[in-house]
Structures are given as structure tokens and as C-alpha cells.
Design a protein around this motif. Structure first.
Motif, PDB file in Angstrom:
ATOM      1  N   ARG A  42      19.630 -19.478-103.751  1.00 40.51           N
ATOM      2  CA  ARG A  42      19.059 -20.718-103.232  1.00 40.51           C
ATOM      3  C   ARG A  42      20.175 -21.749-103.100  1.00 40.51           C
ATOM      4  NH1 ARG A  42      14.722 -21.242-107.878  1.00 40.51           N
ATOM      5  NH2 ARG A  42      16.732 -21.227-108.908  1.00 40.51           N
ATOM      6  N   ASP A  68      17.531 -21.592 -96.128  1.00 41.48           N
ATOM      7  CA  ASP A  68      17.577 -21.410 -97.577  1.00 41.48           C
ATOM      8  C   ASP A  68      16.605 -20.303 -97.956  1.00 41.48           C
ATOM      9  OD1 ASP A  68      18.373 -22.002-100.198  1.00 41.48           O
ATOM     10  OD2 ASP A  68      16.745 -23.437-100.481  1.00 41.48           O
ATOM     11  N   ALA A  89      21.227 -12.888-102.667  1.00 46.96           N
ATOM     12  CA  ALA A  89      20.699 -14.127-102.088  1.00 46.96           C
ATOM     13  C   ALA A  89      20.664 -15.204-103.154  1.00 46.96           C
ATOM     14  CB  ALA A  89      19.299 -13.894-101.523  1.00 46.96           C
ATOM     15  N   LYS A 137      20.566 -18.241 -98.711  1.00 45.26           N
ATOM     16  CA  LYS A 137      21.610 -17.532 -97.973  1.00 45.26           C
ATOM     17  C   LYS A 137      21.931 -16.262 -98.747  1.00 45.26           C
ATOM     18  CE  LYS A 137      24.012 -21.493 -95.949  1.00 45.26           C
ATOM     19  NZ  LYS A 137      25.286 -22.206 -95.860  1.00 45.26           N
ATOM     20  N   ALA A 138      22.332 -15.213 -98.023  1.00 46.03           N
ATOM     21  CA  ALA A 138      22.724 -13.955 -98.664  1.00 46.03           C
ATOM     22  C   ALA A 138      24.235 -13.813 -98.568  1.00 46.03           C
ATOM     23  CB  ALA A 138      22.038 -12.777 -98.007  1.00 46.03           C
ATOM     24  N   ARG A 162      24.072 -13.462 -94.400  1.00 47.81           N
ATOM     25  CA  ARG A 162      22.819 -13.812 -93.725  1.00 47.81           C
ATOM     26  C   ARG A 162      22.327 -15.172 -94.197  1.00 47.81           C
ATOM     27  NH1 ARG A 162      19.893  -7.989 -94.528  1.00 47.81           N
ATOM     28  NH2 ARG A 162      21.338  -6.879 -93.186  1.00 47.81           N
ATOM     29  N   ILE A 163      21.558 -15.808 -93.310  1.00 48.16           N
ATOM     30  CA  ILE A 163      20.912 -17.073 -93.650  1.00 48.16           C
ATOM     31  C   ILE A 163      19.458 -16.951 -93.225  1.00 48.16           C
ATOM     32  CG2 ILE A 163      20.852 -19.564 -93.249  1.00 48.16           C
ATOM     33  CD1 ILE A 163      23.837 -19.428 -92.575  1.00 48.16           C
ATOM     34  N   SER A 164      18.542 -17.348 -94.086  1.00 47.79           N
ATOM     35  CA  SER A 164      17.123 -17.275 -93.738  1.00 47.79           C
ATOM     36  C   SER A 164      16.831 -18.227 -92.572  1.00 47.79           C
ATOM     37  CB  SER A 164      16.257 -17.618 -94.943  1.00 47.79           C
ATOM     38  OG  SER A 164      16.326 -18.989 -95.214  1.00 47.79           O
ATOM     39  N   PRO A 165      15.734 -18.015 -91.856  1.00 47.69           N
ATOM     40  CA  PRO A 165      15.418 -18.863 -90.695  1.00 47.69           C
ATOM     41  C   PRO A 165      15.367 -20.361 -91.003  1.00 47.69           C
ATOM     42  CG  PRO A 165      14.004 -16.949 -90.728  1.00 47.69           C
ATOM     43  CD  PRO A 165      14.775 -16.933 -92.015  1.00 47.69           C
TER      44      PRO A 165
END
Length: 78
Positions: free
Chosen positions: A65, A51, A63, A53-54, A45-48
Motif C-alpha cells: 500500500r 494503490d 504488493a 503497487k506491485a 504493476r500499479i492497480s487501476p
């Protein structure tokens, strides 16, 4: 295999760690979490905003940074 940082991979891509460039407590923490050379990782996953990322590593979702994942080098797993 050409080395690049873990921060470069996209969702669904796989990565095999070759080395960690971190030092001190962060290095020990990453090693404790399983970020050791030879370990295979997948970006889950990647945050919107991109930064953090999981990453799926050894059955756990972790996750990181961007500044931390840039210190983990490796290449695509084939």
C-alpha cells in the motif's frame, strides 16, 4: 543520489533502498520480505486506482500500500 520514497516510482523504474522509516511489526515484516538497505527493486504493476503497487524484489512480486511504501527511502539504481 537523492532520496525519495518508494511510492514515487513508476512502472519499469528501478530503485535501491537506503533506509526504512517504519518501526515495530511492520518494519520486521518488511525486513523479512527482503526490504533491506542495498536491495534493488523494480515497480512491476500499479492497480487501476494507483494503490497498491506491485514491486519485483529478489525474484518475488510483492504488493505494498502507498502508506507502507512511503516509509521506504532510496533512489534510482544506475
Amino acid at each position: 543520489m537523492q532520496e525519495h520514497p518508494l511510492s514515487d516510482i513508476k512502472i519499469g523504474e528501478r530503485f535501491c533502498i537506503t533506509k526504512l522509516l517504519t518501526k515495530g511489526e511492520l518494519r520486521q515484516r518488511l525486513l523479512d520480505l527482503g526490504f533491506v538497505p542495498g536491495t534493488k527493486i523494480e515497480c512491476a504493476r500499479i492497480s487501476p486506482f494507483g494503490d497498491p503497487k506491485a514491486f519485483l524484489i529478489r525474484g518475488a512480486l510483492i504488493a505494498l500500500r502507498k502508506e507502507d511504501s512511503e516509509t521506504i527511502l532510496g533512489g534510482e539504481e544506475f
